[in-house]
Design an enzyme around this catalytic site. Structure first.
Site, PDB file in Angstrom:
ATOM      1  N   ARG A 274       0.812  -1.223   0.000  1.00 55.87           N
ATOM      2  CA  ARG A 274       0.000   0.000   0.000  1.00 55.87           C
ATOM      3  C   ARG A 274       0.846   1.274   0.000  1.00 55.87           C
ATOM      4  O   ARG A 274       0.334   2.358  -0.184  1.00 55.87           O
ATOM      5  CB  ARG A 274      -0.960  -0.015   1.203  1.00 55.87           C
ATOM      6  CG  ARG A 274      -2.062  -1.045   1.058  1.00 55.87           C
ATOM      7  CD  ARG A 274      -2.777  -1.335   2.361  1.00 55.87           C
ATOM      8  NE  ARG A 274      -2.042  -2.286   3.193  1.00 55.87           N
ATOM      9  CZ  ARG A 274      -2.424  -2.665   4.407  1.00 55.87           C
ATOM     10  NH1 ARG A 274      -3.525  -2.167   4.931  1.00 55.87           N
ATOM     11  NH2 ARG A 274      -1.700  -3.537   5.096  1.00 55.87           N
TER      12      ARG A 274
ATOM     13  N   GLN B   6      13.409 -14.299   6.043  1.00 51.13           N
ATOM     14  CA  GLN B   6      12.171 -14.923   5.579  1.00 51.13           C
ATOM     15  C   GLN B   6      12.177 -14.763   4.068  1.00 51.13           C
ATOM     16  O   GLN B   6      11.915 -13.669   3.556  1.00 51.13           O
ATOM     17  CB  GLN B   6      10.954 -14.215   6.205  1.00 51.13           C
ATOM     18  CG  GLN B   6       9.647 -14.905   5.886  1.00 51.13           C
ATOM     19  CD  GLN B   6       8.437 -14.065   6.245  1.00 51.13           C
ATOM     20  OE1 GLN B   6       8.506 -12.837   6.257  1.00 51.13           O
ATOM     21  NE2 GLN B   6       7.321 -14.711   6.517  1.00 51.13           N
TER      22      GLN B   6
ATOM     23  N   GLY C  64       3.344 -14.505   5.551  1.00 53.16           N
ATOM     24  CA  GLY C  64       2.472 -14.022   6.616  1.00 53.16           C
ATOM     25  C   GLY C  64       3.203 -13.852   7.940  1.00 53.16           C
ATOM     26  O   GLY C  64       4.324 -14.329   8.128  1.00 53.16           O
TER      27      GLY C  64
ATOM     28  N   ASP D 120       6.720  -1.783  11.169  1.00 54.00           N
ATOM     29  CA  ASP D 120       5.967  -0.665  10.590  1.00 54.00           C
ATOM     30  C   ASP D 120       5.147   0.070  11.653  1.00 54.00           C
ATOM     31  O   ASP D 120       4.171   0.742  11.331  1.00 54.00           O
ATOM     32  CB  ASP D 120       5.081  -1.141   9.427  1.00 54.00           C
ATOM     33  CG  ASP D 120       3.977  -2.091   9.859  1.00 54.00           C
ATOM     34  OD1 ASP D 120       4.015  -2.587  10.996  1.00 54.00           O
ATOM     35  OD2 ASP D 120       3.063  -2.333   9.039  1.00 54.00           O
TER      36      ASP D 120
ATOM     37  N   ASN E 190       0.875   1.977   6.897  1.00 57.93           N
ATOM     38  CA  ASN E 190       0.630   1.172   5.707  1.00 57.93           C
ATOM     39  C   ASN E 190       0.568   2.003   4.435  1.00 57.93           C
ATOM     40  O   ASN E 190       0.724   1.484   3.350  1.00 57.93           O
ATOM     41  CB  ASN E 190      -0.665   0.363   5.869  1.00 57.93           C
ATOM     42  CG  ASN E 190      -0.516  -0.685   6.961  1.00 57.93           C
ATOM     43  OD1 ASN E 190       0.381  -1.511   6.920  1.00 57.93           O
ATOM     44  ND2 ASN E 190      -1.369  -0.617   7.971  1.00 57.93           N
TER      45      ASN E 190
ATOM     46  N   ALA F  22      43.688  43.877  -4.799  1.00 61.43           N
ATOM     47  CA  ALA F  22      42.371  43.615  -5.398  1.00 61.43           C
ATOM     48  C   ALA F  22      42.519  43.387  -6.890  1.00 61.43           C
ATOM     49  O   ALA F  22      43.382  43.978  -7.547  1.00 61.43           O
ATOM     50  CB  ALA F  22      41.448  44.798  -5.121  1.00 61.43           C
TER      51      ALA F  22
HETATM   52  C1  UD1 Z   1      -1.198  -6.954  10.990  1.00 61.54           C
HETATM   53  C2  UD1 Z   1      -2.128  -7.831  11.816  1.00 61.54           C
HETATM   54  C3  UD1 Z   1      -3.404  -7.044  12.124  1.00 61.54           C
HETATM   55  C4  UD1 Z   1      -3.033  -5.781  12.869  1.00 61.54           C
HETATM   56  C5  UD1 Z   1      -2.008  -4.965  12.095  1.00 61.54           C
HETATM   57  C6  UD1 Z   1      -1.488  -3.842  12.950  1.00 61.54           C
HETATM   58  C7  UD1 Z   1      -1.796 -10.143  11.078  1.00 61.54           C
HETATM   59  C8  UD1 Z   1      -2.329 -11.262  10.272  1.00 61.54           C
HETATM   60  N1  UD1 Z   1      -2.477  -9.009  11.055  1.00 61.54           N
HETATM   61  O1  UD1 Z   1      -1.855  -6.644   9.759  1.00 61.54           O
HETATM   62  O2  UD1 Z   1      -4.271  -7.830  12.937  1.00 61.54           O
HETATM   63  O3  UD1 Z   1      -4.206  -5.009  13.089  1.00 61.54           O
HETATM   64  O4  UD1 Z   1      -0.870  -5.780  11.737  1.00 61.54           O
HETATM   65  O5  UD1 Z   1      -0.638  -2.981  12.230  1.00 61.54           O
HETATM   66  O6  UD1 Z   1      -0.785 -10.331  11.744  1.00 61.54           O
HETATM   67  N2  UD1 Z   1       5.643  -9.201   7.928  1.00 61.54           N
HETATM   68  C9  UD1 Z   1       6.679 -10.099   7.793  1.00 61.54           C
HETATM   69  N3  UD1 Z   1       6.514 -11.202   7.032  1.00 61.54           N
HETATM   70  C10 UD1 Z   1       5.352 -11.481   6.392  1.00 61.54           C
HETATM   71  C11 UD1 Z   1       4.275 -10.570   6.543  1.00 61.54           C
HETATM   72  C12 UD1 Z   1       4.449  -9.447   7.329  1.00 61.54           C
HETATM   73  O7  UD1 Z   1       7.765  -9.884   8.332  1.00 61.54           O
HETATM   74  O8  UD1 Z   1       5.291 -12.528   5.731  1.00 61.54           O
HETATM   75  C13 UD1 Z   1       5.829  -8.022   8.741  1.00 61.54           C
HETATM   76  C14 UD1 Z   1       5.677  -6.722   7.973  1.00 61.54           C
HETATM   77  O9  UD1 Z   1       6.923  -6.284   7.479  1.00 61.54           O
HETATM   78  C15 UD1 Z   1       5.135  -5.764   9.014  1.00 61.54           C
HETATM   79  C16 UD1 Z   1       4.388  -6.666   9.975  1.00 61.54           C
HETATM   80  O10 UD1 Z   1       4.840  -7.970   9.738  1.00 61.54           O
HETATM   81  O11 UD1 Z   1       6.163  -5.097   9.702  1.00 61.54           O
HETATM   82  C17 UD1 Z   1       2.877  -6.592   9.772  1.00 61.54           C
HETATM   83  O12 UD1 Z   1       2.587  -6.983   8.449  1.00 61.54           O
HETATM   84  P1  UD1 Z   1       1.490  -6.229   7.585  1.00 61.54           P
HETATM   85  O13 UD1 Z   1       1.464  -6.849   6.246  1.00 61.54           O
HETATM   86  O14 UD1 Z   1       1.669  -4.767   7.672  1.00 61.54           O
HETATM   87  O15 UD1 Z   1       0.176  -6.672   8.380  1.00 61.54           O
HETATM   88  P2  UD1 Z   1      -1.189  -5.877   8.514  1.00 61.54           P
HETATM   89  O16 UD1 Z   1      -2.007  -6.180   7.325  1.00 61.54           O
HETATM   90  O17 UD1 Z   1      -0.929  -4.472   8.837  1.00 61.54           O
HETATM   91 MG    MG Z   2       0.790  -3.267   8.845  1.00 65.65          MG
END
Ligand code: UD1
Ligand code: MG
Length: 468
Positions: free
Chosen positions: A20, A78, A83, A108, A233, A429
């Site tokens: 996003r 990773q 996820g 984040d 985000n 100068a």
């Molecule tokens: C996540 C939470 C949501 C919460 C929100 C708060 C989950 C499923 N959802 O959603 O409930 O309200 O954060 O901000 O956990 N990341 C990884 N590896 C991955 C995916 C993500 O390291 O495979 C890290 C991202 O870099 C980030 C964090 O995890 O720093 C959260 O990931 P993001 O994709 O932003 O999750 P949200 O959709 O915001």
């Molecule tokens: Mg997030």
């Protein structure tokens, strides 16, 4: 030996791309108040009494690792972003057999403070919980996971926005993505989380239902510090976080004795240090590792980056100072450009439209107007006249100009480098200096002036004749 359950390891999730953000740069690298946002949770983790901090990297891992170099963290890769539960699993596998507390932070969520995390850890311990989720209430919960509680107020599950029906979407209490887990429990269940959801990702939030099913205590701890847990985000959220971080930083400096004429318009990055009784006018940026000494005045619209400014320095309007040192009681500007590698001793004066690059100027020397001094070493008590230029570049290489102590340089002088001027010399100068000047000598290299008496009248007559 202390009680093992008092031990804490912090995991920071930072492998995601951040779709996003619509960016070629991984989300956690986007700066907030001058620092890549992942460094803020790293800093908060460092302030906890934790055994270590493990950062999960993935997207642009090399760049994220660069940013983390020198920080006291361990890094886990990773390779595929499957996820948040997958990211946590990799970190947990790296700390096998750890049975203390595991704190999970998000890369984040840059506004997080160690106080808020400590509050969460305390709540977790007090409740004797296996999982404690940090939650908050927001006016617009869209995008966040929602906290679903039963009639007694106990948490039952977290439902992601994309998996939520309308009634759940109306819930304003959200998951901040910050948790405390009992390490033993987490390592047992983490591999069992499935990806049966709208995004086909492994959600760490599923651990809540798993815990409850196993009869363990799961707690949702609500914080009122909404700003601290704001997830970034989008670019719009990034700008909001920037504004909050900026006012936090400025407040910190105000508490330390710095005056701001209008703090909303001053942008100070997180690593900057400012002594007391400094006054800062509007529109100024102070960046990187800059240090500002006591009693300085910084007028409007300057930018100072990675520089060391002594005590009692005045920086008049609209100056740019980069990777340089300015000595005590110096006066700079208005409209001066101090480029990297410049060192100014105390009481130096640099005036309008003066550019310095890799220049040293000794105590009390002055260049007050319209001058370029590059690759120059200038002694103390030197006067550089208006319009002086060190011609340091021959099209291939840079050359040095050396000027001794107490030299007087008249206006509009060019030094064709390499060239050395002895102590106490005078440069007339309008001279172009191509040869070394001995100490105490006068160098003059301009065409001698001739006056043609009555020439103006003669010229007028010639013109009138030609027009007839
Ligand atoms: C996540 C939470 C949501 C919460 C929100 C708060 C989950 C499923 N959802 O959603 O409930 O309200 O954060 O901000 O956990 N990341 C990884 N590896 C991955 C995916 C993500 O390291 O495979 C890290 C991202 O870099 C980030 C964090 O995890 O720093 C959260 O990931 P993001 O994709 O932003 O999750 P949200 O959709 O915001
Ligand atoms: Mg997030």
């Amino acid at each position: 030996m202390g009680n093992i359950s008092e031990d804490i390891i912090t995991i920071i999730l930072g492998a995601g791309l951040g779709k996003r953000m619509k960016s070629g740069v991984a989300k956690v690298l986007h700066p907030v108040a001058g620092l890549p946002m992942i460094l803020y949770p790293v800093k908060a983790a460092g302030e906890l009494a934790s055994l270590k901090t493990v950062v999960v990297v993935g997207h642009q891992a090399d760049r994220v690792k660069d940013v983390l170099s020198g920080k006291d963290v361990e890094i886990v890769h990773q390779t595929e972003q499957k996820g948040t539960a997958d990211a946590v699993r990799l970190a947990v596998e790296s700390i096998r057999d750890f049975t203390g507390l595991i704190v999970v932070l998000c890369g984040d969520v840059p506004l997080i403070t160690s106080e808020t995390v400590t509050g969460l850890i305390d709540a977790h311990k007090k409740a004797g919980a296996s999982i404690t989720v940090l939650t908050t209430e927001v006016d617009d919960p869209s995008g966040y996971g929602r906290i679903f509680r039963d009639n007694n107020g106990s948490i039952l599950k977290i439902v992601e926005d994309r998996d939520a029906d309308d009634s759940i979407k109306r819930i304003k209490e959200i998951n901040t993505g910050i948790y405390v887990f009992n390490g033993g429990f987490l390592s047992k269940i983490i591999s069992g989380i499935s990806s049966a959801n709208a995004q086909e990702e492994f959600y760490i939030t599923d651990s809540v239902e798993i815990g409850i099913r196993k009869g363990l205590k799961v707690v949702a701890h609500k914080t009122m510090q909404r700003e601290d847990v704001m997830g970034i985000n989008t670019r719009a959220e990034l700008a909001i976080a920037e504004g909050i971080m900026r006012s936090r930083i400025n407040n910190r400096h105000m508490l330390n004795g710095v005056t701001f004429i209008n703090p909303e318009t001053v942008y100070i990055e997180d690593n900057v240090r400012i002594a007391r009784d400094v006054t800062i006018y509007p529109g100024t940026f102070i960046q990187g590792s800059t240090v500002i000494g006591e009693g300085c005045i910084i007028y409007s619209n300057s930018r100072i980056r990675d520089s060391r400014i002594g005590c009692g320095v005045t920086i008049k309007d609209a100056c740019v100072i980069e990777e340089s040192k300015v000595g005590d009681n110096a006066q700079i500007g208005p409209f001066a450009h101090i480029r990297p590698g410049t060192v100014l001793d105390k009481d130096v004066r640099i005036g309008n439209f003066v550019e310095l690059k890799k220049a040293f100027m000794g105590e009390g020397s002055k260049a007050n107007h319209l001058t370029y001094l590059g690759d120059a070493e200038i002694g103390s008590g030197v006067n550089i006249g208006a319009g002086t230029i060190t011609c340091n570049y021959d099209g291939y290489k840079k050359h040095k100009t050396t000027i001794g102590n107490n030299v007087f340089v008249g206006s509009d002088v060019q030094f064709i480098a390499p060239v050395n001027i002895g102590d106490g010399a005078l440069i007339a100068a309008g001279s172009t200096v191509t040869k070394d000047v001995p100490p105490g000598a006068l160098a003059i290299s301009r065409v001698e002036q001739g006056n043609k008496e009555g020439y103006a009248e003669k010229r007028k007559k010639i013109k009138m004749k030609s027009e007839k």
